[in-house]
Write a protein that holds these residues in place. Structure first.
Motif, PDB file in Angstrom:
ATOM      1  N   ASN A   1      64.580 -23.796 -15.881  1.00 38.04           N
ATOM      2  CA  ASN A   1      63.345 -22.969 -15.484  1.00 38.04           C
ATOM      3  C   ASN A   1      62.294 -23.763 -15.290  1.00 38.04           C
ATOM      4  O   ASN A   1      60.734 -23.789 -14.355  1.00 38.04           O
ATOM      5  CB  ASN A   1      63.135 -21.409 -16.008  1.00 38.04           C
ATOM      6  CG  ASN A   1      61.955 -20.299 -15.254  1.00 38.04           C
ATOM      7  OD1 ASN A   1      62.736 -20.561 -13.597  1.00 38.04           O
ATOM      8  ND2 ASN A   1      61.522 -19.627 -15.748  1.00 38.04           N
TER       9      ASN A   1
ATOM     10  N   LYS B   1      59.682 -25.009 -12.244  1.00 33.26           N
ATOM     11  CA  LYS B   1      57.706 -25.125 -12.140  1.00 33.26           C
ATOM     12  C   LYS B   1      57.744 -27.371 -11.472  1.00 33.26           C
ATOM     13  O   LYS B   1      56.678 -26.853 -11.126  1.00 33.26           O
ATOM     14  CB  LYS B   1      58.111 -24.236 -13.340  1.00 33.26           C
ATOM     15  CG  LYS B   1      57.935 -22.990 -13.333  1.00 33.26           C
ATOM     16  CD  LYS B   1      57.682 -22.333 -14.654  1.00 33.26           C
ATOM     17  CE  LYS B   1      57.664 -20.192 -14.397  1.00 33.26           C
ATOM     18  NZ  LYS B   1      59.138 -20.143 -14.119  1.00 33.26           N
ATOM     19  N   LYS B   2      57.770 -27.290 -12.985  1.00 39.21           N
ATOM     20  CA  LYS B   2      57.286 -29.119 -12.478  1.00 39.21           C
ATOM     21  C   LYS B   2      57.296 -29.361 -11.439  1.00 39.21           C
ATOM     22  O   LYS B   2      56.621 -30.083 -10.436  1.00 39.21           O
ATOM     23  CB  LYS B   2      57.586 -29.928 -14.508  1.00 39.21           C
ATOM     24  CG  LYS B   2      57.232 -29.386 -15.546  1.00 39.21           C
ATOM     25  CD  LYS B   2      57.453 -30.087 -16.228  1.00 39.21           C
ATOM     26  CE  LYS B   2      57.323 -29.116 -17.373  1.00 39.21           C
ATOM     27  NZ  LYS B   2      58.216 -30.797 -18.937  1.00 39.21           N
TER      28      LYS B   2
ATOM     29  N   TYR C   1      62.254 -19.313 -11.754  1.00 38.35           N
ATOM     30  CA  TYR C   1      61.245 -18.957 -10.823  1.00 38.35           C
ATOM     31  C   TYR C   1      60.159 -20.630 -10.598  1.00 38.35           C
ATOM     32  O   TYR C   1      59.784 -20.473 -11.719  1.00 38.35           O
ATOM     33  CB  TYR C   1      60.065 -17.318 -11.234  1.00 38.35           C
ATOM     34  CG  TYR C   1      61.051 -16.445 -11.396  1.00 38.35           C
ATOM     35  CD1 TYR C   1      60.713 -15.943 -10.129  1.00 38.35           C
ATOM     36  CD2 TYR C   1      61.971 -16.614 -12.064  1.00 38.35           C
ATOM     37  CE1 TYR C   1      61.935 -14.483 -10.874  1.00 38.35           C
ATOM     38  CE2 TYR C   1      62.223 -15.562 -12.302  1.00 38.35           C
ATOM     39  CZ  TYR C   1      62.379 -14.232 -11.604  1.00 38.35           C
ATOM     40  OH  TYR C   1      63.326 -13.148 -11.980  1.00 38.35           O
TER      41      TYR C   1
ATOM     42  N   THR D   1      53.939 -20.334 -10.276  1.00 34.05           N
ATOM     43  CA  THR D   1      52.386 -19.765 -11.178  1.00 34.05           C
ATOM     44  C   THR D   1      51.445 -19.940 -10.570  1.00 34.05           C
ATOM     45  O   THR D   1      51.024 -20.079  -9.192  1.00 34.05           O
ATOM     46  CB  THR D   1      53.128 -21.051 -12.277  1.00 34.05           C
ATOM     47  OG1 THR D   1      51.936 -22.199 -11.918  1.00 34.05           O
ATOM     48  CG2 THR D   1      54.098 -21.851 -12.717  1.00 34.05           C
ATOM     49  N   LYS D   2      50.368 -19.741 -11.457  1.00 33.11           N
ATOM     50  CA  LYS D   2      49.246 -19.097 -10.955  1.00 33.11           C
ATOM     51  C   LYS D   2      48.271 -20.767 -10.426  1.00 33.11           C
ATOM     52  O   LYS D   2      48.295 -20.608  -9.272  1.00 33.11           O
ATOM     53  CB  LYS D   2      48.717 -18.561 -12.051  1.00 33.11           C
ATOM     54  CG  LYS D   2      48.797 -17.338 -12.151  1.00 33.11           C
ATOM     55  CD  LYS D   2      47.718 -16.587 -13.624  1.00 33.11           C
ATOM     56  CE  LYS D   2      47.489 -15.417 -14.118  1.00 33.11           C
ATOM     57  NZ  LYS D   2      47.101 -14.788 -15.075  1.00 33.11           N
ATOM     58  N   LYS D   3      49.209 -21.713 -10.700  1.00 30.50           N
ATOM     59  CA  LYS D   3      48.613 -22.934 -10.179  1.00 30.50           C
ATOM     60  C   LYS D   3      49.248 -22.886  -9.180  1.00 30.50           C
ATOM     61  O   LYS D   3      48.899 -23.875  -8.185  1.00 30.50           O
ATOM     62  CB  LYS D   3      49.411 -23.971 -11.393  1.00 30.50           C
ATOM     63  CG  LYS D   3      49.349 -23.772 -12.645  1.00 30.50           C
ATOM     64  CD  LYS D   3      48.667 -25.128 -13.687  1.00 30.50           C
ATOM     65  CE  LYS D   3      48.362 -24.892 -14.838  1.00 30.50           C
ATOM     66  NZ  LYS D   3      49.409 -26.187 -16.132  1.00 30.50           N
ATOM     67  N   THR D   4      50.064 -22.848  -8.199  1.00 34.09           N
ATOM     68  CA  THR D   4      50.278 -22.477  -7.411  1.00 34.09           C
ATOM     69  C   THR D   4      49.138 -22.321  -5.741  1.00 34.09           C
ATOM     70  O   THR D   4      49.025 -23.041  -5.418  1.00 34.09           O
ATOM     71  CB  THR D   4      52.343 -21.617  -7.058  1.00 34.09           C
ATOM     72  OG1 THR D   4      53.123 -22.461  -7.655  1.00 34.09           O
ATOM     73  CG2 THR D   4      52.720 -22.013  -5.557  1.00 34.09           C
TER      74      THR D   4
END
Length: 497
Positions: free
Chosen positions: A292, A296-297, A426, A429-432
């Motif tokens: 996961n 995300k990375k 998923y 993240t907020k960084k998206t």
């Protein structure tokens, strides 16, 4: 490991060199030297050949890579290599026979809107078969740890030979019609050279024998055919559909736009080569927490890099098209090329959305559910064909681009939901949202104004400004920790820190 790193570096350099030559051919030489009609014809022939190629190869290029290492003795390896070469040829015979049987019907179907296709239709299976066996012999060399030469032929060799043929047209050594036939000969020549190299790497000892695990091989091959056909139809199916509904010249305008948009997906190639084996290992060890985090990375890193590429294309697209049409003399043709700029945006957005899903595909194809997703891909192709049939008659190449945007977006959402629901992984993240916001703001800042210089200087100056601002803002907001670490490493080396 030394061999892997060495060949990976060489292959990366070769890929980008080939892309540069391809850009010269596609964006400038093809439109000017061939004209819209014959450029579109050449593109259509290659697109259809690419779509039917998996049927001729029947997935043996992937099967060879997957199963070769499982054989221990030279006898078993010889039997398997013989099978991978001879079995596709055996199955190609009935495919070609069926083609001859229904030749008149096929001819009428593909040429009813564009009669020019009629005289060249036989080149399609010839090139398709050449492509298929090129991939098989390239895989033959790869399993023996010789990947560079085949990659060079594929990425650089084909494009250089096409470039030479285009120069021949310009110098009037050959006619434009001659070029179409020479193009087919180039693919056959690439096959012969690659086959000779594969035999040089490992001299064959052909045997009429069936491998002991033929059931596993054929099952795997079936799904690879399915996967390859879906992928190629998504890549080239829209051009085939355009031939059925519009004057063939429109494929030329559409092809240039899609080539530009496809640049956005280039950054994902290198990352996928790296993360695929890591993803496979994490899946095998059932380390879902680490997977996961990797998900995300890869998502945010590709979003940042891909967003930069997309931004550079979108804000400079008008000037880029000014360069493309410089050598054209027909004002109407210039307008038609300029009218396809919207296609770049629609196809580009579809590639960007697929990009930000990170290693989604690697996760799916390492689960027990991969067969389901392949059939989902088949359903997507049906949807794509249906949408093209609806939108092309209404909106022309814009309709085809819109159909492609919808199809790829639906497919990407389906794959995303599949991973979320089945594996509870998923990517966002907020960084998206931060990355999306930065890209959108910079687009609005730079798209609506230009320097009062020639297009090349304009692109250069705007690209420098965008690069500085994009890197600075992403760095300050720490949108990607990995990219920030890489920047810090560079800054330390040049003694800024």
């Amino acid at each position: 490991m030394g061999i892997v790193l060495n060949q990976s570096l060489k292959n990366t350099i070769i890929t980008y060199a080939g892309f540069g030559i391809g850009a010269l051919n596609t964006l400038y030489l093809y439109p000017i030297f061939l004209g819209a009609t014959y450029y579109a014809l050449a593109n259509y022939i290659l697109s259809v050949a690419n779509v039917i190629m998996p049927l001729f190869a029947i997935g043996m290029q992937n099967t060879l890579v997957k199963f070769y290492s499982q054989y221990k003795t030279d006898e078993e390896k010889a039997q398997f290599l013989s099978f991978t070469v001879l079995f596709p040829l055996l199955l190609s015979i009935p495919i070609i026979f069926i083609g001859f049987l229904f030749f008149d019907d096929i001819l009428f179907f593909v040429s009813k809107k564009n009669p020019i296709v009629k005289d060249f239709i036989w080149l399609i299976p010839f090139i398709g078969l050449s492509m298929a066996y090129f991939e098989i012999f390239y895989a033959w060399a790869r399993v023996h740890m010789h990947s560079v030469f085949g990659n060079f032929m594929k990425e650089v060799g084909l494009r250089v030979m096409s470039l030479m043929a285009l120069v021949g047209v310009y110098c009037q050594w050959i006619s434009i019609v001659d070029f179409i036939y020479i193009m087919a000969g180039i693919y056959f020549l690439a096959l012969v050279i690659t086959m000779a190299y594969a035999f040089y790497v490992k001299m064959p000892s052909f045997q009429i024998a069936v491998p002991k695990n033929v059931k596993d091989i054929l099952e795997y091959t079936f799904y690879i055919i399915l996967s390859g056909s879906v992928a190629n139809l998504l890549l080239d199916g829209d051009k085939i559909m355009l031939n059925q509904y519009m004057i063939i010249d429109n494929i030329a305008y559409y092809s240039i736009a899609t080539f530009i948009a496809l640049v956005i997906s280039v950054p994902s190639r290198a990352m996928h080569q790296i993360v695929y084996p890591i993803t496979a290992k994490l899946m095998h060890d059932n380390k879902l927490t680490e997977l996961n985090a990797l998900y995300k990375k890869t998502s945010i890193n590709l979003q940042v890099v891909g967003g930069f590429v997309m931004l550079g294309i979108f804000v400079n697209i008008n000037q880029l098209y000014e360069i493309i049409i410089l050598g054209l003399t027909d004002p109407a043709e210039k307008e038609l090329y300029l009218g396809s700029i919207t296609v770049v945006f629609m196809i580009g957005l579809s590639k960007y959305f697929d990009l930000i899903l990170g290693n989604n595909n690697a996760i799916i194809f390492n689960t027990k559910y991969y067969r389901t997703v392949l059939f989902l891909g088949v359903f997507l192709v049906v949807v794509a064909v249906g949408l093209n049939a609806i939108f092309i008659p209404l909106y022309g190449i814009m309709g085809s681009a819109f159909a492609t945007l919808l199809s790829i977006t639906f497919y990407s959402i389906a794959k995303l939901l599949f991973v979320v629901k089945k594996l509870h992984l998923y990517p966002f993240t907020k960084k998206t949202l931060h990355s999306l916001g930065i890209t959108a703001v910079l687009f609005c800042m730079f798209y609506f104004w230009d320097f009062p210089f020639n297009p090349i200087l304009n692109i250069l100056l705007k690209s420098i400004l965008i690069t500085v601002l994009y890197v600075y803002v992403n760095y300050k907001f720490v949108v990607s920790n990995e990219i920030n670490d890489a920047i810090n490493m560079v800054l330390k080396k040049i003694k800024f820190l």
